[in-house]
Motif scaffolding. Structure first.
Motif, PDB file in Angstrom:
ATOM      1  N   HIS A 145      20.019   4.340  24.127  1.00 11.56           N
ATOM      2  CA  HIS A 145      19.350   5.634  23.930  1.00 11.56           C
ATOM      3  C   HIS A 145      18.793   6.244  25.217  1.00 11.56           C
ATOM      4  N   PHE A 146      19.402   5.903  26.334  1.00 19.18           N
ATOM      5  CA  PHE A 146      19.042   6.544  27.602  1.00 19.18           C
ATOM      6  C   PHE A 146      19.964   7.743  27.802  1.00 19.18           C
ATOM      7  N   VAL A 147      19.373   8.923  27.986  1.00 20.03           N
ATOM      8  CA  VAL A 147      20.140  10.151  28.141  1.00 20.03           C
ATOM      9  C   VAL A 147      20.281  10.467  29.630  1.00 20.03           C
ATOM     10  N   TYR A 148      21.472  10.899  30.027  1.00 18.59           N
ATOM     11  CA  TYR A 148      21.704  11.223  31.437  1.00 18.59           C
ATOM     12  C   TYR A 148      22.744  12.326  31.547  1.00 18.59           C
ATOM     13  N   SER A 149      22.796  12.954  32.721  1.00 21.04           N
ATOM     14  CA  SER A 149      23.750  14.029  32.969  1.00 21.04           C
ATOM     15  C   SER A 149      25.102  13.453  33.367  1.00 21.04           C
ATOM     16  N   GLY A 150      26.154  13.962  32.709  1.00 25.99           N
ATOM     17  CA  GLY A 150      27.508  13.529  33.038  1.00 25.99           C
ATOM     18  C   GLY A 150      27.894  13.925  34.446  1.00 25.99           C
ATOM     19  N   SER A 151      28.944  13.326  34.954  1.00 24.36           N
ATOM     20  CA  SER A 151      29.339  13.526  36.348  1.00 24.36           C
ATOM     21  C   SER A 151      30.134  14.802  36.581  1.00 24.36           C
ATOM     22  N   ARG A 152      30.610  15.439  35.533  1.00 24.86           N
ATOM     23  CA  ARG A 152      31.407  16.659  35.710  1.00 24.86           C
ATOM     24  C   ARG A 152      31.203  17.596  34.522  1.00 24.86           C
ATOM     25  N   PRO A 153      31.429  18.912  34.705  1.00 30.11           N
ATOM     26  CA  PRO A 153      31.299  19.879  33.617  1.00 30.11           C
ATOM     27  C   PRO A 153      32.162  19.480  32.414  1.00 30.11           C
ATOM     28  N   GLY A 154      31.576  19.589  31.254  1.00 31.74           N
ATOM     29  CA  GLY A 154      32.294  19.234  30.048  1.00 31.74           C
ATOM     30  C   GLY A 154      32.179  17.775  29.668  1.00 31.74           C
ATOM     31  N   ASP A 155      31.565  16.977  30.539  1.00 27.49           N
ATOM     32  CA  ASP A 155      31.422  15.540  30.295  1.00 27.49           C
ATOM     33  C   ASP A 155      30.115  15.297  29.545  1.00 27.49           C
ATOM     34  N   GLY A 156      30.105  15.580  28.247  1.00 27.80           N
ATOM     35  CA  GLY A 156      28.905  15.453  27.440  1.00 27.80           C
ATOM     36  C   GLY A 156      28.576  16.760  26.739  1.00 27.80           C
ATOM     37  N   ARG A 157      27.336  16.884  26.246  1.00 30.30           N
ATOM     38  CA  ARG A 157      26.883  18.079  25.532  1.00 30.30           C
ATOM     39  C   ARG A 157      26.138  18.992  26.503  1.00 30.30           C
ATOM     40  N   GLU A 158      26.528  20.249  26.558  1.00 30.91           N
ATOM     41  CA  GLU A 158      25.911  21.176  27.502  1.00 30.91           C
ATOM     42  C   GLU A 158      24.419  21.347  27.205  1.00 30.91           C
ATOM     43  N   ALA A 159      23.621  21.315  28.267  1.00 32.39           N
ATOM     44  CA  ALA A 159      22.174  21.502  28.158  1.00 32.39           C
ATOM     45  C   ALA A 159      21.714  22.468  29.242  1.00 32.39           C
ATOM     46  N   VAL A 160      20.894  23.430  28.857  1.00 33.90           N
ATOM     47  CA  VAL A 160      20.425  24.467  29.781  1.00 33.90           C
ATOM     48  C   VAL A 160      18.899  24.550  29.722  1.00 33.90           C
ATOM     49  N   THR A 161      18.268  24.394  30.878  1.00 31.21           N
ATOM     50  CA  THR A 161      16.807  24.418  30.981  1.00 31.21           C
ATOM     51  C   THR A 161      16.394  25.356  32.111  1.00 31.21           C
ATOM     52  N   SER A 162      15.519  26.327  31.795  1.00 31.53           N
ATOM     53  CA  SER A 162      14.978  27.223  32.818  1.00 31.53           C
ATOM     54  C   SER A 162      13.515  26.862  33.075  1.00 31.53           C
ATOM     55  N   TYR A 163      13.103  26.921  34.343  1.00 32.64           N
ATOM     56  CA  TYR A 163      11.728  26.560  34.675  1.00 32.64           C
ATOM     57  C   TYR A 163      11.127  27.557  35.653  1.00 32.64           C
ATOM     58  N   GLU A 164       9.802  27.605  35.678  1.00 37.26           N
ATOM     59  CA  GLU A 164       9.067  28.413  36.642  1.00 37.26           C
ATOM     60  C   GLU A 164       7.779  27.689  36.993  1.00 37.26           C
ATOM     61  N   VAL A 165       7.479  27.592  38.289  1.00 39.61           N
ATOM     62  CA  VAL A 165       6.244  26.951  38.723  1.00 39.61           C
ATOM     63  C   VAL A 165       5.076  27.909  38.478  1.00 39.61           C
ATOM     64  N   ILE A 166       4.075  27.428  37.728  1.00 41.31           N
ATOM     65  CA  ILE A 166       2.900  28.239  37.408  1.00 41.31           C
ATOM     66  C   ILE A 166       1.755  27.933  38.364  1.00 41.31           C
ATOM     67  N   ARG A 167       1.533  26.642  38.615  1.00 46.51           N
ATOM     68  CA  ARG A 167       0.505  26.202  39.562  1.00 46.51           C
ATOM     69  C   ARG A 167       1.046  24.985  40.294  1.00 46.51           C
ATOM     70  N   GLU A 168       0.450  24.683  41.425  1.00 43.45           N
ATOM     71  CA  GLU A 168       0.868  23.476  42.137  1.00 43.45           C
ATOM     72  C   GLU A 168      -0.280  22.922  42.971  1.00 43.45           C
ATOM     73  N   SER A 169      -0.208  21.628  43.209  1.00 44.78           N
ATOM     74  CA  SER A 169      -1.146  20.941  44.085  1.00 44.78           C
ATOM     75  C   SER A 169      -0.305  20.131  45.055  1.00 44.78           C
ATOM     76  N   ALA A 170      -0.940  19.290  45.830  1.00 45.40           N
ATOM     77  CA  ALA A 170      -0.173  18.473  46.769  1.00 45.40           C
ATOM     78  C   ALA A 170       0.694  17.450  46.043  1.00 45.40           C
ATOM     79  N   ALA A 171       0.289  17.071  44.832  1.00 50.57           N
ATOM     80  CA  ALA A 171       0.983  15.990  44.126  1.00 50.57           C
ATOM     81  C   ALA A 171       1.801  16.444  42.920  1.00 50.57           C
ATOM     82  N   TYR A 172       1.402  17.588  42.309  1.00 50.42           N
ATOM     83  CA  TYR A 172       2.028  17.969  41.038  1.00 50.42           C
ATOM     84  C   TYR A 172       2.335  19.460  40.964  1.00 50.42           C
ATOM     85  N   SER A 173       3.253  19.787  40.063  1.00 52.52           N
ATOM     86  CA  SER A 173       3.577  21.180  39.756  1.00 52.52           C
ATOM     87  C   SER A 173       3.453  21.400  38.263  1.00 52.52           C
ATOM     88  N   LEU A 174       2.764  22.484  37.884  1.00 54.34           N
ATOM     89  CA  LEU A 174       2.661  22.871  36.484  1.00 54.34           C
ATOM     90  C   LEU A 174       3.783  23.854  36.195  1.00 54.34           C
TER      91      LEU A 174
END
Length: 294
Positions: free
Chosen positions: A193-222
């Motif tokens: 049950h470990f999920v990982y990204s396949g090595s090439r397009p089409g190798d698995g189920r497509e997943a799309v994630t968009s992100y934006e940094v809201i805040r940040e410190s020296a150690a972390y990003s919100l």
């Protein structure tokens, strides 16, 4: 003469025992899981004090009280989760981190499903509840459940069409060079049950994630995160792929655990009602301990 229905049941301990052991021996008409659930909800008291630990020691002569079925302690759902919205067909909740969505082989009663089932059965003991989608145990935030099979099937069959927005907040390790972006990969899952990204397009189920940094410190990003797809563990995998795993996510490479939990929160779910077509918007505020890191 029997005591009134709204009075607690009282039992006197006859010999030394643990609390769970005593209740199982005394309340012969209840299953083990039901008795454990009484303890979890705070419906049991020993010597006038609420007791929730299974191994609470009991001495002869001590009185053990169990709240009656209509006592609020039997369904003290507020101790475990918050109901955001409820009507005759749907319930939306704010699930805390650490609470399972549904039962596992090891845990049957400490789940959102079990708590909500008891909640709806307050009005009708034949009521049923159906989990429509799940959150990981260590992920907090918005989760919905159906109160009849008709809407459950409609939601599951049309989930990708009905869901308009799924928004998350995450605390990731490190500082992002690119302050916003979209990650696309094809996810695969191992037998463990470990999920990982396949090595090439089409190798698995497509997943799309968009992100934006809201805040940040020296150690972390919100981060504010929007899902383009709803694959298992996709945020956790994609943040790890970027070299910024979600804080507390040891499984996907995190080196720190600042809050003692996975720092991932489902803050927004916008979904179209499958029958009325009304847009339902369910929100949960970003956890204060996330913000405290910045």
């Amino acid at each position: 003469m029997k005591p009134p229905k709204n009075c607690p049941q009282e039992y006197t301990v006859d010999k030394p025992a643990g609390l769970l052991e005593f209740l199982l021996r005394t309340m012969t008409g209840m299953s083990r899981n039901s008795v454990k659930s009484l303890l979890t909800r705070g419906a049991v008291s020993v010597g006038g004090k609420t007791a929730t630990k299974h191994d609470t020691p009991l001495l002869p002569g001590v009185t053990v009280s169990v709240a009656p079925p209509d006592d609020p302690r039997h369904i003290d759902i507020a101790k475990h989760l918050r109901i955001i919205y409820e009507d005759e067909e749907l319930i939306a909740i704010d699930k805390p981190a650490g609470l399972l969505a549904i039962a596992t082989d090891r845990e049957k009663t400490e789940t959102a499903y079990h708590l909500l089932t008891e909640h709806v059965r307050r009005e009708n003991n034949k009521s049923r509840l159906f989990v429509v989608h799940r959150l990981d145990k260590d992920t907090s935030g918005v989760m919905i459940a159906a109160k009849n099979e008709r809407i459950k099937l409609a939601l599951q069959d049309q989930w990708n069409t009905l869901v308009q927005t799924r928004g998350y907040t995450a605390v990731s390790e490190g500082v992002f060079r690119e302050k916003s972006g979209t990650v696309t990969s094809w996810l695969k899952e191992t037998k463990t049950h470990f999920v990982y990204s396949g090595s090439r397009p089409g190798d698995g189920r497509e997943a799309v994630t968009s992100y934006e940094v809201i805040r940040e410190s020296a150690a972390y990003s919100l981060l504010g995160i929007t899902l383009g797809t709803g694959r298992k563990n996709q945020i956790r995998v994609h943040m790890s792929d970027l070299g910024h795993p979600v804080a507390g996510d040891k499984k996907y490479g995190a080196r720190t655990d600042p809050l003692g939990r996975l720092c991932l929160h489902a803050g927004l779910l916008e979904i179209r009602h499958p029958f009325s077509e009304r847009l339902l918007v369910f929100q949960s505020d970003t956890p204060k301990d996330f913000l405290a890191l910045f």
